[in-house]
Motif scaffolding. Structure first.
Motif, PDB file in Angstrom:
ATOM      1  N   ILE A  37     -12.003 -11.580  10.710  1.00  0.00           N
ATOM      2  CA  ILE A  37     -10.842 -11.535   9.802  1.00  0.00           C
ATOM      3  C   ILE A  37     -10.940 -10.322   8.872  1.00  0.00           C
ATOM      4  N   VAL A  38     -12.136 -10.074   8.352  1.00  0.00           N
ATOM      5  CA  VAL A  38     -12.298  -8.921   7.445  1.00  0.00           C
ATOM      6  C   VAL A  38     -12.025  -7.622   8.210  1.00  0.00           C
ATOM      7  N   LEU A  39     -12.556  -7.549   9.435  1.00  0.00           N
ATOM      8  CA  LEU A  39     -12.336  -6.338  10.242  1.00  0.00           C
ATOM      9  C   LEU A  39     -10.844  -6.136  10.507  1.00  0.00           C
ATOM     10  N   SER A  40     -10.149  -7.225  10.810  1.00  0.00           N
ATOM     11  CA  SER A  40      -8.706  -7.132  11.067  1.00  0.00           C
ATOM     12  C   SER A  40      -7.979  -6.666   9.808  1.00  0.00           C
ATOM     13  N   ALA A  41      -8.385  -7.229   8.663  1.00  0.00           N
ATOM     14  CA  ALA A  41      -7.751  -6.828   7.400  1.00  0.00           C
ATOM     15  C   ALA A  41      -8.005  -5.342   7.140  1.00  0.00           C
ATOM     16  N   LEU A  42      -9.234  -4.907   7.429  1.00  0.00           N
ATOM     17  CA  LEU A  42      -9.557  -3.482   7.230  1.00  0.00           C
ATOM     18  C   LEU A  42      -8.712  -2.600   8.152  1.00  0.00           C
ATOM     19  N   ALA A  43      -8.473  -3.116   9.368  1.00  0.00           N
ATOM     20  CA  ALA A  43      -7.649  -2.356  10.321  1.00  0.00           C
ATOM     21  C   ALA A  43      -6.225  -2.182   9.783  1.00  0.00           C
ATOM     22  N   GLY A  44      -5.828  -3.072   8.870  1.00  0.00           N
ATOM     23  CA  GLY A  44      -4.483  -2.974   8.304  1.00  0.00           C
ATOM     24  C   GLY A  44      -4.376  -2.019   7.137  1.00  0.00           C
ATOM     25  N   VAL A  45      -5.526  -1.486   6.682  1.00  0.00           N
ATOM     26  CA  VAL A  45      -5.497  -0.655   5.470  1.00  0.00           C
ATOM     27  C   VAL A  45      -4.688   0.635   5.686  1.00  0.00           C
ATOM     28  N   LEU A  46      -4.949   1.303   6.810  1.00  0.00           N
ATOM     29  CA  LEU A  46      -4.246   2.574   7.048  1.00  0.00           C
ATOM     30  C   LEU A  46      -2.728   2.366   7.167  1.00  0.00           C
ATOM     31  N   PRO A  47      -2.281   1.392   8.007  1.00  0.00           N
ATOM     32  CA  PRO A  47      -0.836   1.127   8.041  1.00  0.00           C
ATOM     33  C   PRO A  47      -0.294   0.729   6.662  1.00  0.00           C
ATOM     34  N   ALA A  48      -1.110  -0.003   5.880  1.00  0.00           N
ATOM     35  CA  ALA A  48      -0.652  -0.419   4.545  1.00  0.00           C
ATOM     36  C   ALA A  48      -0.471   0.786   3.639  1.00  0.00           C
ATOM     37  N   ILE A  49      -1.365   1.770   3.776  1.00  0.00           N
ATOM     38  CA  ILE A  49      -1.225   2.998   2.973  1.00  0.00           C
ATOM     39  C   ILE A  49       0.042   3.740   3.395  1.00  0.00           C
ATOM     40  N   THR A  50       0.266   3.771   4.724  1.00  0.00           N
ATOM     41  CA  THR A  50       1.487   4.407   5.231  1.00  0.00           C
ATOM     42  C   THR A  50       2.716   3.726   4.636  1.00  0.00           C
ATOM     43  N   ALA A  51       2.680   2.385   4.598  1.00  0.00           N
ATOM     44  CA  ALA A  51       3.811   1.635   4.037  1.00  0.00           C
ATOM     45  C   ALA A  51       3.977   1.968   2.551  1.00  0.00           C
ATOM     46  N   TYR A  52       2.844   2.058   1.857  1.00  0.00           N
ATOM     47  CA  TYR A  52       2.873   2.334   0.415  1.00  0.00           C
ATOM     48  C   TYR A  52       3.553   3.677   0.143  1.00  0.00           C
ATOM     49  N   ARG A  53       3.292   4.622   1.033  1.00  0.00           N
ATOM     50  CA  ARG A  53       3.801   5.986   0.815  1.00  0.00           C
ATOM     51  C   ARG A  53       5.190   6.226   1.402  1.00  0.00           C
ATOM     52  N   THR A  54       5.751   5.228   2.041  1.00  0.00           N
ATOM     53  CA  THR A  54       7.044   5.433   2.708  1.00  0.00           C
ATOM     54  C   THR A  54       8.122   5.838   1.697  1.00  0.00           C
ATOM     55  N   PRO A  55       8.736   7.007   1.876  1.00  0.00           N
ATOM     56  CA  PRO A  55       9.791   7.417   0.943  1.00  0.00           C
ATOM     57  C   PRO A  55      11.064   6.600   1.180  1.00  0.00           C
ATOM     58  N   VAL A  56      11.694   6.158   0.102  1.00  0.00           N
ATOM     59  CA  VAL A  56      12.823   5.250   0.224  1.00  0.00           C
ATOM     60  C   VAL A  56      14.093   6.000   0.623  1.00  0.00           C
ATOM     61  N   ALA A  57      14.439   7.000  -0.169  1.00  0.00           N
ATOM     62  CA  ALA A  57      15.720   7.682   0.031  1.00  0.00           C
ATOM     63  C   ALA A  57      15.815   8.276   1.433  1.00  0.00           C
ATOM     64  N   ASP A  58      14.753   8.962   1.869  1.00  0.00           N
ATOM     65  CA  ASP A  58      14.779   9.628   3.181  1.00  0.00           C
ATOM     66  C   ASP A  58      15.043   8.641   4.313  1.00  0.00           C
ATOM     67  N   ASN A  59      14.495   7.425   4.154  1.00  0.00           N
ATOM     68  CA  ASN A  59      14.602   6.451   5.245  1.00  0.00           C
ATOM     69  C   ASN A  59      15.849   5.588   5.176  1.00  0.00           C
ATOM     70  N   LEU A  60      16.627   5.724   4.112  1.00  0.00           N
ATOM     71  CA  LEU A  60      17.873   4.958   4.032  1.00  0.00           C
ATOM     72  C   LEU A  60      19.091   5.832   4.301  1.00  0.00           C
ATOM     73  N   ARG A  61      18.868   7.142   4.411  1.00  0.00           N
ATOM     74  CA  ARG A  61      19.985   8.025   4.754  1.00  0.00           C
ATOM     75  C   ARG A  61      20.339   7.827   6.214  1.00  0.00           C
ATOM     76  N   PRO A  62      21.615   7.888   6.544  1.00  0.00           N
ATOM     77  CA  PRO A  62      21.999   7.751   7.959  1.00  0.00           C
ATOM     78  C   PRO A  62      21.338   8.836   8.797  1.00  0.00           C
ATOM     79  N   GLN A  63      20.824   8.428   9.970  1.00  0.00           N
ATOM     80  CA  GLN A  63      20.195   9.407  10.859  1.00  0.00           C
ATOM     81  C   GLN A  63      21.269  10.251  11.525  1.00  0.00           C
ATOM     82  N   ALA A  64      20.987  11.541  11.601  1.00  0.00           N
ATOM     83  CA  ALA A  64      21.973  12.446  12.203  1.00  0.00           C
ATOM     84  C   ALA A  64      22.046  12.188  13.696  1.00  0.00           C
TER      85      ALA A  64
END
Lengths: 424, 229
Positions: free
Chosen positions: A397-424
């Motif tokens: 379980i700890v290893l699995s949680a650790l495996a989620g750290v990188l995706p969690a950091i990616t989620a943390y850094r996700t810019p809001v405005a850029d991803n809510l603009r309509p895609q061209a």
């Protein structure tokens, strides 16, 4: 609506990937659980098999071989000990008991051991657990035989049935050297309760019967006709292959200070090999230990790779989930809460995998313990070792949680405005 | 305190290429205004600033009486969750979630009691004409999805709804229906509406039109004024 329901929906939307990833955690967890549980249980079972024996004397090539043959019936001991030598050893020290044993015959692949009567009355296959009869009685006359529980179940023999023993272990490798002692039927008079030791797959009879069988062979070679009786036995016929010795101990104690001294005394006799079974089991553990450490390392490697597969699976999904994360942020969900959801997702995969691993581990243990019991009569507890289980499950379980750290950091850094603009 | 939102001495830039400067701009409770301007003129930027998703360089932004500028990120998240509803051009609904769950997300973000989520979301969706509240939104028509998106924006009874080009991808008839829906929903919820659109035809729908160009200096406009000088 809460964080868990969002996480569960997210996992459900990637069902196949989630199942495959959790399955890889399950396999790794099960592998580790089975390896560690069986390692612990099998060595306990080996230790149990030595029973109340302090010293084992045989004429085998080494103490370890003596224990494997004399206690675990791996093979019939190759060299005999004379009855005179047995008497000499028995009378040289005030042993609590000295049980002579002779091996060399078999019945449908199950080993046959001819033993002195003290084997049933004094020797205990497991300390504190003397022999118990499931049916019938112990052999009291020549050509009576008593079955270990595994041998009884495997052969299907019942009380009163007649059996003919085979010279040798009954394996095809022995070819023409294996022959049936067809002149002397043995009557099944007893079936033992399971002891959880290698003795359970053995058929036991008395020494006189065994000596008569082999004297008959000798007499046939000499051209003497007719059935052999006790009166026809010569000293050379009275051979044994092992002596189980127990030294006197204080009440309630298993160890004796004289064991080492007596061991050293017996070792001076070069015509025999003397072994302390407990020591030899420890030695066996150190030899096999390297191999099963390799398996455990393999299990850890599989667990690590399953952690990496969680990371990759979640990392790949992040690209598709940027809009979801940006939307949650736009709705007012805090960054850390979203980060927590991603970690929760990885942890849930780990939990599901670990639970699945426990189930698989139990099944694996049951299969392995069944195979060990059927093949070598070793009764191994198929349940999971609680301490190892807690450590491995927590690790997964700890290893699995650790495996989620990188995706969690990616989620943390996700810019809001850029991803809510309509895609061209 | 009658303002749904109030901006004072607000300054923001994307480096040298784009800067936005607003001396004073306010929107009263229940007021509906259109932010007009061409593509890339800064309409969305203004909405993001009000929502606290972009940070101003200086000045103040007050939403429902609470200062958004200077607030910590988590405080800004709370203000946005409780007092701001958002409608996007492409709805941005979560396809694997049901209509009810998409609306409940906004209630969850606002910290509303979990046991009220389903009933409140269902009631509002029914009111907006969505009966199949438990089917995934991916299975709904575009018009129904638009209603779900509007329901999500107003379910928390926000002080203001920020609509970013809500009709840009629709034809005239559907655009008109969508705006009817948004404006009526805001009216019934008592929310102010600040709608960004490049469509000049929308101006007739609003009592107030704010030209974003008057707040913005771009590299192009600077070059133009330099040439004139």
């Amino acid at each position: 609506m809460n964080d868990i329901s969002i996480v569960l929906k997210s996992l459900s939307s990637r069902r196949l990937s989630t199942i495959i990833t959790a399955a890889s955690v399950s396999v790794a967890t099960a592998l580790l659980l089975t390896m560690i549980s069986l390692r612990t249980a099998s060595f306990e079972a080996f230790q149990r098999g030595t029973g109340t024996t302090h010293l084992l004397v045989s004429a085998d090539s080494s103490p370890l071989t003596a224990v494997l043959n004399g206690v675990f019936y791996a093979n019939a001991p190759s060299n005999p000990i004379s009855w005179a030598k047995y008497q000499e050893i028995k009378n040289a020290f005030p042993y609590d008991w000295a049980v002579p044993t002779q091996q060399g015959d078999s019945f449908r692949g199950y080993p046959v051991a001819a033993v002195g009567p003290e084997f049933f009355t004094r020797f205990e296959p497991v300390r504190g657990e003397p022999w118990q009869l499931a049916q019938g009685q112990f052999p009291s006359k020549p050509f009576e035989i008593c079955l270990g529980s595994t041998a009884a179940a495997g052969s299907g023999l019942r009380l009163g049935q007649k059996v003919f023993l085979t010279h040798g272990s009954g394996t095809s490798r022995e070819g023409e050297h294996a022959h049936e002692h067809a002149e002397y039927p043995f009557t099944v008079v007893g079936i033992l309760q399971p002891s959880g030791s290698a003795h359970d797959r053995v058929l036991f009879t008395d020494l006189d019967s065994s000596w008569i069988l082999h004297a008959q062979d000798r007499r046939e070679r000499e051209g003497v006709e007719g059935l052999t009786t006790l009166a026809d036995l010569k000293d050379e016929d009275r051979k044994i292959t092992g002596i189980l010795l127990r030294l006197p101990t204080r009440p309630g104690r298993d160890a004796s200070a004289a064991i080492q001294q007596q061991f050293d005394t017996l070792r001076r006799d070069t015509s025999i090999v003397v072994a302390q079974p407990a020591q030899q089991i420890d030695r066996l553990r150190s030899i096999i230990g390297n191999v099963d450490e390799l398996f455990i390392a393999l299990g850890v490697a599989v667990l690590l790779s399953s952690g990496i597969s969680i990371l990759l699976s979640m990392h790949n999904s992040m690209a598709q989930r940027r809009m979801q994360i940006a939307l949650l942020r736009a709705l007012g969900v805090a960054r850390m809460r979203i980060t927590g959801m991603i970690l929760m997702e990885a942890t849930l995969i780990g939990c599901a995998g670990a639970i699945g691993g426990c189930v698989l581990g139990l099944i694996g243990n049951a299969i392995a313990s069944g195979a060990l019991k059927a093949r070598i009569g070793l009764v191994v507890d198929p349940t999971l070792d609680p301490r190892s289980t807690v450590i491995i499950v927590a690790g997964a379980i700890v290893l699995s949680a650790l495996a989620g750290v990188l995706p969690a950091i990616t989620a943390y850094r996700t810019p809001v405005a850029d991803n809510l603009r309509p895609q061209a | 305190m009658n303002n749904a939102v109030r901006l004072e001495n607000l300054n923001f830039d994307y480096g040298k290429d784009f800067s936005l400067s607003i001396k004073e701009l306010s929107l009263n409770k229940g007021e509906m205004a259109l932010i007009s301007g061409g593509s890339g003129s800064g309409k969305s930027t203004l909405l993001w600033l009000i929502a606290g998703l972009l940070r101003a360089k200086s000045g103040s932004i007050t939403v429902a009486g609470q200062r958004m500028d200077g607030a910590s990120e988590s405080a800004a998240d709370r203000i946005r969750a409780r007092h701001i509803g958002m409608v996007f051009q492409t709805h941005h609904l979560l396809p694997e979630f049901s209509a009810q769950d998409n609306v409940a997300l906004a209630l969850m973000a606002a910290g509303e009691p979990e046991k009220t989520h389903a009933a409140r979301a269902r009631e509002l969706l029914n009111k907006l004409g969505i009966e199949r509240v438990n089917v995934p939104v991916a299975n709904l028509s575009v018009g129904q999805q638009q209603r779900v998106a509007v329901a999500r924006a107003i379910v928390c009874k926000p002080a203001i709804v920020l609509a970013d080009e809500p009709t840009a991808s629709l034809d005239d008839v559907n655009a008109s229906q969508a705006m009817d829906l948004i404006q009526q929903a805001c009216r019934e919820a008592g929310a102010a509406l600040l709608c960004a659109s490049h469509d000049r035809a929308m101006q007739s729908r609003f009592e107030r039109v704010i030209q974003v160009d008057s707040f913005v200096r771009t590299e192009r406009s600077q070059a133009h004024s330099g040439a004139r000088a």
